[in-house]
Design an enzyme around this catalytic site. Sequence first.
Site, short mmCIF file in Angstrom:
data_model
loop_
_atom_site.label_atom_id
_atom_site.label_comp_id
_atom_site.label_asym_id
_atom_site.label_seq_id
_atom_site.Cartn_x
_atom_site.Cartn_y
_atom_site.Cartn_z
N GLY A 31 7.77 -4.85 -6.03
CA GLY A 31 7.08 -4.78 -4.75
C GLY A 31 5.78 -4.03 -4.84
N MET A 70 -0.32 2.36 -1.89
CA MET A 70 -0.91 3.07 -3.02
C MET A 70 -0.35 2.65 -4.37
SD MET A 70 -1.31 7.00 -1.81
CE MET A 70 -2.09 7.47 -3.34
N VAL A 121 5.61 -1.23 -7.56
CA VAL A 121 6.89 -0.84 -8.12
C VAL A 121 7.36 -1.94 -9.06
CG1 VAL A 121 9.27 -0.15 -7.64
CG2 VAL A 121 7.45 0.47 -6.04
N ASP A 143 8.18 7.77 8.03
CA ASP A 143 8.11 6.33 8.25
C ASP A 143 9.47 5.69 7.96
OD1 ASP A 143 6.90 3.93 8.91
OD2 ASP A 143 6.07 3.61 6.90
#
Length: 180
Positions: free
Chosen positions: A46, A50, A53, A160
């Site tokens: 993913g 920033m 992964v 978040d």
Amino acid sequence: PTGFQASPPTPEFTAVQVGAPHPSTQVRARKDQPDVPGYKVVKRLGKGGMGVVWLAHDEKANRLVALKMTISDELTLQERQRFRTEAQAMAKLRHPNVVQVYEVNEYDGRPYFTMEFCPGGALNDYLDRKPQPAQVCARILERLALGVQHAHEKDIIHRDLKPANVLVSSEFGVRSPESD
């Protein structure tokens, strides 16, 4: 996703532990894959604001990990520090319902960290907008609450928290109450 927030900024994901991980080791080479010593990149998992992964094989520990590396080596000093600070704060958390960080480092001028690989993916994708039995929802919510409570006890707050930022440790256990 920004993730946990602490007295400096902190980690990105909370894991909902629902079973043992099952590795997927099909290697697919990509031009943009990082070449970090000690890790063999398997595939991209993913991308966030920033970082990217990657699923990688940790050659020293002989295990699959998620390797998160900054997208660009052209980050500001402040962005580099934020990335590193989040990873370091996350690495301080030790709880079965929080993704474990293994290493925080830098290679070729780009910060990265490795963490526990959660093959179930993000909770929102895992549930696929399908209603779940109340017992399953309660089990997921309990595990999530325990992980968040642990972070709060360490003065870390997730800024978040949403299903896209919750990782599922495996496919086992969420679809039906009998699967645990």
